[in-house]
Design a protein around this motif. Structure first.
Motif, PDB file in Angstrom:
ATOM      1  N   LEU A 283       0.829  -1.198   0.000  1.00 27.29           N
ATOM      2  CA  LEU A 283       0.000   0.000   0.000  1.00 27.29           C
ATOM      3  C   LEU A 283       0.868   1.253   0.000  1.00 27.29           C
ATOM      4  CD1 LEU A 283      -2.690  -0.988   2.675  1.00 27.29           C
ATOM      5  CD2 LEU A 283      -2.814  -1.251   0.187  1.00 27.29           C
ATOM      6  N   GLU A 284       0.393   2.254  -0.703  1.00 28.11           N
ATOM      7  CA  GLU A 284       1.047   3.562  -0.691  1.00 28.11           C
ATOM      8  C   GLU A 284       0.974   4.145   0.723  1.00 28.11           C
ATOM      9  OE1 GLU A 284      -0.585   7.956  -1.853  1.00 28.11           O
ATOM     10  OE2 GLU A 284      -1.057   6.310  -3.210  1.00 28.11           O
ATOM     11  N   GLN A 285       2.026   4.813   1.140  1.00 30.47           N
ATOM     12  CA  GLN A 285       2.044   5.439   2.470  1.00 30.47           C
ATOM     13  C   GLN A 285       1.632   6.908   2.339  1.00 30.47           C
ATOM     14  OE1 GLN A 285       2.659   3.703   5.402  1.00 30.47           O
ATOM     15  NE2 GLN A 285       2.542   1.987   3.960  1.00 30.47           N
ATOM     16  N   SER A 286       0.388   7.189   2.669  1.00 33.21           N
ATOM     17  CA  SER A 286      -0.100   8.568   2.597  1.00 33.21           C
ATOM     18  C   SER A 286      -1.265   8.754   3.554  1.00 33.21           C
ATOM     19  CB  SER A 286      -0.522   8.929   1.163  1.00 33.21           C
ATOM     20  OG  SER A 286      -1.610   8.135   0.735  1.00 33.21           O
ATOM     21  N   ASP A 287      -1.569  10.000   3.866  1.00 30.55           N
ATOM     22  CA  ASP A 287      -2.636  10.335   4.799  1.00 30.55           C
ATOM     23  C   ASP A 287      -3.934  10.585   4.033  1.00 30.55           C
ATOM     24  OD1 ASP A 287      -3.129  11.472   7.789  1.00 30.55           O
ATOM     25  OD2 ASP A 287      -4.224  12.661   6.324  1.00 30.55           O
ATOM     26  N   ALA A 288      -5.009   9.915   4.449  1.00 31.86           N
ATOM     27  CA  ALA A 288      -6.281  10.011   3.727  1.00 31.86           C
ATOM     28  C   ALA A 288      -6.842  11.430   3.747  1.00 31.86           C
ATOM     29  CB  ALA A 288      -7.296   9.036   4.323  1.00 31.86           C
ATOM     30  N   LEU A 289      -6.737  12.128   4.876  1.00 29.72           N
ATOM     31  CA  LEU A 289      -7.259  13.486   4.959  1.00 29.72           C
ATOM     32  C   LEU A 289      -6.446  14.436   4.079  1.00 29.72           C
ATOM     33  CD1 LEU A 289      -9.141  15.582   6.098  1.00 29.72           C
ATOM     34  CD2 LEU A 289      -7.751  15.693   8.172  1.00 29.72           C
ATOM     35  N   TYR A 290      -5.140  14.277   4.084  1.00 29.70           N
ATOM     36  CA  TYR A 290      -4.296  15.081   3.193  1.00 29.70           C
ATOM     37  C   TYR A 290      -4.692  14.824   1.738  1.00 29.70           C
ATOM     38  CZ  TYR A 290      -0.132  17.016   0.940  1.00 29.70           C
ATOM     39  OH  TYR A 290       0.715  17.757   0.146  1.00 29.70           O
ATOM     40  N   ASN A 291      -4.887  13.548   1.402  1.00 30.60           N
ATOM     41  CA  ASN A 291      -5.275  13.188   0.032  1.00 30.60           C
ATOM     42  C   ASN A 291      -6.609  13.813  -0.350  1.00 30.60           C
ATOM     43  OD1 ASN A 291      -2.985  11.601  -0.060  1.00 30.60           O
ATOM     44  ND2 ASN A 291      -4.066   9.677   0.314  1.00 30.60           N
ATOM     45  N   SER A 292      -7.555  13.802   0.592  1.00 28.38           N
ATOM     46  CA  SER A 292      -8.882  14.370   0.337  1.00 28.38           C
ATOM     47  C   SER A 292      -8.791  15.866   0.065  1.00 28.38           C
ATOM     48  CB  SER A 292      -9.796  14.099   1.544  1.00 28.38           C
ATOM     49  OG  SER A 292     -11.060  14.697   1.370  1.00 28.38           O
ATOM     50  N   LEU A 293      -8.049  16.583   0.903  1.00 32.79           N
ATOM     51  CA  LEU A 293      -7.893  18.022   0.732  1.00 32.79           C
ATOM     52  C   LEU A 293      -7.129  18.360  -0.543  1.00 32.79           C
ATOM     53  CD1 LEU A 293      -7.125  18.825   4.452  1.00 32.79           C
ATOM     54  CD2 LEU A 293      -9.012  19.826   3.156  1.00 32.79           C
TER      55      LEU A 293
END
Length: 336
Positions: A283-293
């Motif tokens: 899985l890619e390592q990223s923050d869902a909220l950051y991605n959403s914004l």
């Protein structure tokens, strides 16, 4: 550079502020909250780099603000979102979008008339694991979807403004809507119980889609924390466990094979279970909220609709409204 302001610095607002501040493609201008003590906490983090106000109307009157992010209680979404759109601002709204579909439809109409964008933070759609599941489904690895089972429960955070279904099941409904490309809903059934709250603290929701069924549990009074989704396909099955730090997503080569019986007068077959390997996708390592914004920023700059736009939110709200009606009807009484 897109200029953004945040209205609401209570429960979820600090998380939104953190990711807005982190994203250097935004110019984070203002934080608004009615409570001065919350603004003081924000000032401890962001000092003079951001403006602070107790009156959200100052944000709406600021001609420099392009996007308004709402992290307020659900009951305030419609009023403030409508004012923001009428002020010519794009809007980012926490889930659920509004209290009902009629309000959501009106906001959609206003946004369309003013060429503005609506983004509802159905945050799980932007989680790396959900994006991977979408890729697996679209590649045909699971085959046809048979059913989806979701469990979202914990002890605590009991609310009175919405029930557990509107608070928790909205996540799973938005994910299913995304994974199934907005699949048509045929039937909705719900059961619930009010415990420690004026709204249902425990809900069991069943949804019949065109091609599969889904069963969704939401519970504020569970002894264990659980955030799990099981998707069974005709080829393979998968389990997504958001609580599991190590193995969040596992794809199982399990299922059934249908073997026709020769020389049968009718179309009969033997069903045999199949158990193969289990695979843990990277899985890619990223923050869902950051991605959403960041997603809504990209959408505004490139003039594209959000994955979780008003239409997607309305589909979810309509399911929740039907489920609420079923809760009010209390099902059918059992007679001995």
């Amino acid at each position: 550079m897109l200029k953004v302001a945040l209205i609401g610095y209570g429960y979820w607002g600090p998380n939104v502020a953190k990711q807005l501040y982190r994203n250097k493609n935004y110019r984070f201008k203002t934080i608004c909250d009615l409570k001065t003590e919350r603004l003081e906490k924000a000032k401890e983090l962001y000092a003079d780099s951001i403006k602070y106000t107790e009156d959200y109307k100052t944000i709406l009157a600021d001609p420099e603000i392009d996007l308004v992010a709402l992290a307020v209680e659900t009951s305030s979404h419609y009023k403030i979102a409508k004012e923001a759109l009428l002020s010519g601002k794009h809007i980012y709204v926490e889930k659920p979008f509004t209290d009902n579909a009629a309000q959501a439809e009106e906001l959609k109409r206003i946004a369309s008339e003013k060429n503005l964008y609506i983004h509802v933070d159905h945050i799980m759609v932007y989680h790396p694991a959900i994006r991977k599941i979408k890729e697996i489904i679209d590649n045909g690895d699971l085959g046809d979807i048979l059913y989806v089972s979701c469990y979202r429960q914990n002890l605590g955070n009991v609310k009175n403004d919405v029930n557990a279904m509107w608070d928790l099941s909205v996540h799973d409904l938005s994910v299913i809507d995304y994974l199934a490309d907005g699949a048509h809903v045929k039937f909705v059934k719900a059961l619930g119980e009010k415990v420690y709250s004026s709204r249902e603290s425990i809900t069991f929701l069943s949804v019949q889609y065109d091609r599969f069924i889904a069963n969704i549990t939401a519970n504020w009074i569970s002894p264990i924390k659980e955030r799990k989704m099981i998707i069974a396909g005709t080829k393979k099955m998968l389990v997504y466990d958001d609580v599991d730090v190590i193995n969040k997503l596992i794809v199982y080569d399990k299922g059934f094979d249908k073997t026709p019986i020769k020389d049968m007068e009718y179309d009969e077959f033997v069903v045999k279970s199949r158990i193969g390997d289990a695979v843990i996708p990277k899985l890619e390592q990223s923050d869902a909220l950051y991605n959403s914004l960041d997603h809504i920023r990209n959408c505004i700059e490139n003039k594209q609709e959000s994955l979780t736009n008003a239409d997607a939110a309305i589909r979810v709200i309509k399911i929740l409204e039907l489920a609420n009606e079923d809760l009010l009807n209390n099902g059918k009484e059992f007679v001995k």
